[in-house]
Design an enzyme around this catalytic site. Structure first.
Site, short mmCIF file in Angstrom:
data_model
loop_
_atom_site.label_atom_id
_atom_site.label_comp_id
_atom_site.label_asym_id
_atom_site.label_seq_id
_atom_site.Cartn_x
_atom_site.Cartn_y
_atom_site.Cartn_z
N SER A 1 30.66 29.99 38.99
CA SER A 1 30.86 30.01 40.44
C SER A 1 29.64 29.78 41.31
CB SER A 1 31.82 31.00 40.66
OG SER A 1 31.16 32.21 40.32
N HIS B 1 36.96 27.21 38.97
CA HIS B 1 36.37 26.07 39.66
C HIS B 1 36.29 24.76 39.17
CE1 HIS B 1 34.74 29.07 42.64
NE2 HIS B 1 34.76 29.82 41.76
N LYS C 1 41.57 27.69 44.98
CA LYS C 1 40.59 26.88 45.23
C LYS C 1 40.93 25.34 45.51
CE LYS C 1 37.83 30.45 43.30
NZ LYS C 1 38.93 31.42 43.40
C1 PLP Z 1 35.38 32.11 38.43
C2 PLP Z 1 36.33 32.97 39.30
N1 PLP Z 1 37.06 33.74 38.55
C3 PLP Z 1 38.13 34.25 39.37
C4 PLP Z 1 37.99 34.45 40.77
C5 PLP Z 1 38.98 35.39 41.51
O1 PLP Z 1 40.13 34.42 41.90
P1 PLP Z 1 40.91 34.85 43.23
O2 PLP Z 1 40.13 34.67 44.39
O3 PLP Z 1 42.16 34.10 43.24
O4 PLP Z 1 40.98 36.62 43.11
C6 PLP Z 1 36.99 33.89 41.61
C7 PLP Z 1 36.72 33.73 42.98
O5 PLP Z 1 37.52 34.07 43.75
C8 PLP Z 1 36.22 32.91 40.69
O6 PLP Z 1 35.02 32.30 41.31
#
Ligand code: PLP
Length: 383
Positions: A178, A206, A237
């Site tokens: 990310s 992502h 996203k």
């Molecule tokens: C790779 C990754 N996993 C999990 C999450 C968490 O997702 P959420 O925003 O839906 O809690 C994110 C970013 O927010 C992320 O970039």
């Protein structure tokens, strides 16, 4: 406590790590109104430009009329709203999986799924640059935690080799990292998992909607569906909505539904959120131009940044880091870019390792060629 809090704030400020919230008074999109000013947005994860799509709003409005706002309680407690189950079926289909289970967000999915699969006496092997929610999930599981340097499959193999007696071994990785925008060496990772009898869990947050022939993610792109046991992803996203899923076998869904604490002990998503996600999935299927424009915009942005001499790491996706190293300098450049009308966030420790502060540039399907050129020119000026 006041002394402690004041000291913490002072220390964060002194280290250039104090964060603050910035008022946004427009919908998400290519152009937003931030702190009262109209600026071009180069930092959202709204890759396909769906967060403010009127069709999602309309789907949510209709669901609001049909099912009201709140879910009332945990889905296991007071009846399961049909929107949730319909979304789970559609997600399973989209991910080429037997089944999927919805979670309220990606953080909750990762902190729920991992402790459902491994515990004390087991071992988890994780890329050092995995998202914080995967790290939190492993810590909650109490399994032994082995972190290998980013993408180093030789180190992973060494670790797996030494763990032959461990009953359950789980490898967890982001598919698209990310903060770096590079992709995991998933083919090699799955081959190691097979050789050492380990399970594989991926976080496609992502990659979902971005990679693969139909946008299902890196697992689809690399045809590794049979080698990956758990596919987690988010709807917050590219889908422009909110929530997350764990996809895999029917048995996986059954176990998660019965044991994932972040699923059991929390209220279900408002049904209108599930309805908006279903609408987004439909658009993702029907409008593949969004994915191809996104990929082309990412290619143009990366090429322009590299041509200007910036270090963009190993990015191959719409997440493009511009390495600055020093946290205070990254924050200063971000501020100056904003003054010129370009919103590019500075990413600093603890989100990234010390001395790897960066600007995190993201493009979406809605950016134009002029937006991209303008952003790179402004960055050249202020750097
Ligand atoms: C790779 C990754 N996993 C999990 C999450 C968490 O997702 P959420 O925003 O839906 O809690 C994110 C970013 O927010 C992320 O970039």
């Amino acid at each position: 406590m006041k002394d402690f809090l004041d000291r913490r704030i002072h220390d964060l400020e002194a280290a250039g790590l104090r964060r603050s919230l910035r008022p946004l008074t427009s919908p998400q999109g290519r152009e937003i109104v931030l702190e009262g000013r109209r600026v071009l947005n180069f930092c959202s994860n709204d890759y396909l430009g769906l967060a403010a799509d009127p069709r999602l709003a309309q789907a949510a409005k209709e669901a609001l009329g049909r099912r009201g706002f709140g879910a009332g309680a945990s889905r296991l407690v007071c009846g399961d709203i049909d929107e949730h189950e319909a979304l789970e079926d559609e997600l399973a289909q989209f991910k080429h999986a037997e089944a999927s289970l919805l979670f309220s967000c990606g953080h909750m999915a990762n902190t729920g799924i991992i402790p459902s699969l491994v515990g004390r006496g087991d071992a988890v092997f994780a890329d050092k640059l995995n998202h914080a929610s995967l790290v939190d999930g492993v810590m909650l599981s109490r399994a032994a935690f082995h972190r290998y340097p980013h993408a180093r499959m030789d180190v992973l193999e060494d670790m797996l080799n030494k763990a032959e007696d461990i009953p359950r071994k789980l490898i967890v990785t982001d598919t698209v990292f990310s903060m770096d925008g590079d992709v995991a060496p998933l083919g090699d990772l799955c081959a190691l998992a097979k050789k050492y009898d380990a399970w594989v869990m991926v976080d496609e947050a992502h990659a979902f909607g971005v990679l693969g022939p139909t946008g299902a993610g890196l697992v689809e792109e690399m045809s590794l569906g049979d080698a990956v046991h758990v596919q987690m992803g988010t709807l917050s996203k590219a889908a422009g909505s909110y929530g997350a899923y764990g996809a895999g076998s029917r048995a996986l869904k059954e176990v998660l539904l019965n044991t994932a604490r972040s699923f059991i002990f929390t209220t279900g998503l408002p049904p209108l959120v599930a309805a908006a996600s279903r609408c987004a999935l439909g658009i993702m299927r029907a409008e593949s131009w969004r994915r191809s424009t996104l990929i082309e915009n990412a290619r143009c942005m990366r090429a322009a940044l590299q041509q200007a001499g910036f270090d963009t790491g190993h990015s191959t996706t719409p997440i493009i880091p511009v390495m600055i190293k020093d946290a205070a300098r990254a924050a200063d450049i971000s501020r100056k870019l904003l003054a010129r009308g370009f919103f590019v966030s500075a990413i600093r420790p603890p989100t990234v390792p010390v001395n790897t502060a960066r600007l995190r540039v993201t493009v979406t399907a809605l950016h134009t060629a002029e937006d991209i050129t303008g952003c790179v020119e402004a960055l050249k000026d202020v750097f």
